[in-house]
Write an enzyme that holds these catalytic residues in place. Structure first.
Site, PDB file in Angstrom:
ATOM      1  N   ALA A 181       0.829  -1.208   0.000  1.00 56.33           N
ATOM      2  CA  ALA A 181       0.000   0.000   0.000  1.00 56.33           C
ATOM      3  C   ALA A 181       0.864   1.259   0.000  1.00 56.33           C
ATOM      4  CB  ALA A 181      -0.938  -0.009   1.210  1.00 56.33           C
ATOM      5  N   GLU A 182       1.856   1.309   0.883  1.00 54.28           N
ATOM      6  CA  GLU A 182       2.699   2.506   0.959  1.00 54.28           C
ATOM      7  C   GLU A 182       3.551   2.669  -0.288  1.00 54.28           C
ATOM      8  OE1 GLU A 182       5.929   4.825   3.767  1.00 54.28           O
ATOM      9  OE2 GLU A 182       4.573   3.373   4.686  1.00 54.28           O
ATOM     10  N   SER A 183       3.978   1.571  -0.874  1.00 54.29           N
ATOM     11  CA  SER A 183       4.759   1.650  -2.111  1.00 54.29           C
ATOM     12  C   SER A 183       3.932   2.270  -3.226  1.00 54.29           C
ATOM     13  CB  SER A 183       5.245   0.257  -2.518  1.00 54.29           C
ATOM     14  OG  SER A 183       6.111  -0.261  -1.538  1.00 54.29           O
TER      15      SER A 183
ATOM     16  N   SER B  93       3.410   6.025  -2.418  1.00 53.38           N
ATOM     17  CA  SER B  93       4.649   6.788  -2.584  1.00 53.38           C
ATOM     18  C   SER B  93       4.981   6.992  -4.060  1.00 53.38           C
ATOM     19  CB  SER B  93       5.802   6.082  -1.880  1.00 53.38           C
ATOM     20  OG  SER B  93       5.600   6.084  -0.492  1.00 53.38           O
TER      21      SER B  93
END
Length: 138
Positions: free
Chosen positions: A51-53, A56
């Site tokens: 999710a964060e990848s 970002s």
């Protein structure tokens, strides 16, 4: 995009970028030994990493990367369904695009389009430091 993932956690976990625009990022990740927790299920931390990848990467596509960069500021996740194998897909869409933060909604589904995880990620936009400046602090 492959060179962006080279020698990163994303590469180690087998993540792939399927689509990447300022309005939508789609990434996949295998559910296998690299992403399992001890009970043989998809590790919640692996879902959060996916999710964060995606958030970002989407944030980087929304800024002038010559001057600014994007870093994770906050993330939360609700793990809805487990997965033991196959491929999970994250679809990240922005819900807020400000001068200093972007907020992303990320939905991770399995191959049957069943919701595995829903996440919200806030990404900070900061000034890019010159490489010589950041190396001098080490």
């Amino acid at each position: 995009m492959k060179e962006l993932l080279h020698n990163t956690l994303m590469e180690l976990l087998g993540m792939e970028v399927i689509e990447a625009t300022p309005d939508k990022v789609v990434m996949t990740m295998p559910v296998d030994a690299r992403t399992h927790q001890p009970m043989g299920l998809l590790h919640g931390g692996a879902s959060v990493a996916l999710a964060e990848s995606a958030a970002s990467l989407g944030s980087l596509l929304n800024v002038n990367t010559d001057e600014k960069t994007a870093v994770g500021l906050e993330i939360n996740a609700n793990h809805i369904r487990s997965a033991r194998d196959g491929i999970v897909t994250a679809v990240a869409t922005p819900v807020h695009r400000g001068a200093t933060t972007l907020v992303w909604d990320i939905r991770i589904t399995n191959e049957r389009d069943q919701l595995i995880c829903i996440s919200r990620c806030t990404v900070a936009i900061i000034a890019r430091k010159a490489k010589s400046e950041s190396n001098s602090r080490k």
